[in-house]
Design a protein around this motif. Structure first.
Motif, mmCIF file in Angstrom:
data_model
loop_
_atom_site.group_PDB
_atom_site.id
_atom_site.type_symbol
_atom_site.label_atom_id
_atom_site.label_comp_id
_atom_site.label_asym_id
_atom_site.label_seq_id
_atom_site.Cartn_x
_atom_site.Cartn_y
_atom_site.Cartn_z
ATOM 1 N N ALA A 149 66.517 -22.345 10.830
ATOM 2 C CA ALA A 149 66.190 -22.188 9.410
ATOM 3 C C ALA A 149 65.285 -23.294 8.884
ATOM 4 N N MET A 150 65.460 -24.520 9.386
ATOM 5 C CA MET A 150 64.764 -25.653 8.782
ATOM 6 C C MET A 150 63.761 -26.347 9.686
ATOM 7 N N ALA A 151 64.021 -26.410 10.973
ATOM 8 C CA ALA A 151 63.154 -27.203 11.859
ATOM 9 C C ALA A 151 62.018 -26.378 12.458
ATOM 10 N N PHE A 152 62.336 -25.289 13.117
ATOM 11 C CA PHE A 152 61.308 -24.517 13.805
ATOM 12 C C PHE A 152 60.215 -24.019 12.857
ATOM 13 N N PRO A 153 60.560 -23.498 11.674
ATOM 14 C CA PRO A 153 59.478 -23.035 10.782
ATOM 15 C C PRO A 153 58.527 -24.155 10.358
#
Length: 181
Positions: A149-153
């Motif tokens: 939810a927070m790192a990959f995008p």
């Protein structure tokens, strides 16, 4: 656990030329391994340490001994530094701390699974083992959700195709594999 456990390495067919899809596919395999670990606890309680339990324990050991450390290394080399560069140092630090805790917890629960492979745990040891397994699975699931939810995008959206290709080649090389492109 009346049916044989699913193969651990099935799932989306992606290659290293799509490194973030590969990381997500690894997350799916981790999730299946965590599910297998939790089902193993119930199976041991209900049926004892039979061949199916020993096979499941072997599969979980194989995944978290081999694939999970490589996956963490991928993230620490390719995702966390870019999070820091993009002003998300706190998130990078949290994810790195999670990796350290998960590695520590794995070292604590690995002997439980080795005992299952060797023939079983007594009822008291099983109860403590299942508590460790549940805690491990919960931390892993929170961690995977945060990454997706927070790192990959944040990281994937800022990489050029050439940077993603280089990332994929490095991931493949760590595994002795050849990227698709």
């Amino acid at each position: 656990m009346n049916v044989p456990h699913p193969l651990l390495h099935t799932g989306p067919s992606v290659g290293f030329d799509q490194p973030f899809e590969m990381l997500a596919a690894c997350h799916a395999r981790m999730e299946r391994s965590l599910d297998l670990l939790e089902r193993l606890g119930r199976h041991l309680h209900d049926r004892g340490c039979d061949a199916q339990a020993r096979s499941a324990a072997t599969d979980v050991l194989r995944y978290f001994d081999i694939a999970a450390p490589l996956h963490h290394q991928d993230e620490e080399l390719h995702v966390l530094p870019l999070l820091r560069e993009r002003g998300k140092a706190g998130l990078a630090a949290r994810l790195r701390a999670d990796h350290q805790v998960m590695e520590h917890d794995w070292a604590r629960l690995r002997p439980d699974l080795l005992a299952v492979v060797d023939g079983g745990l007594d009822a008291q040891a099983l109860q403590a083992a299942v508590a460790r397994w549940t805690q491990f699975a919960a931390l892993y699931r929170r961690h995977l959700a945060a990454e997706e939810a927070m790192a990959f995008p944040v990281v994937a959206g800022g990489l050029t195709p050439m940077q993603q290709q280089a990332m994929g080649k490095e991931m493949a090389a760590r595994r002795g594999a050849t990227p698709l492109r």
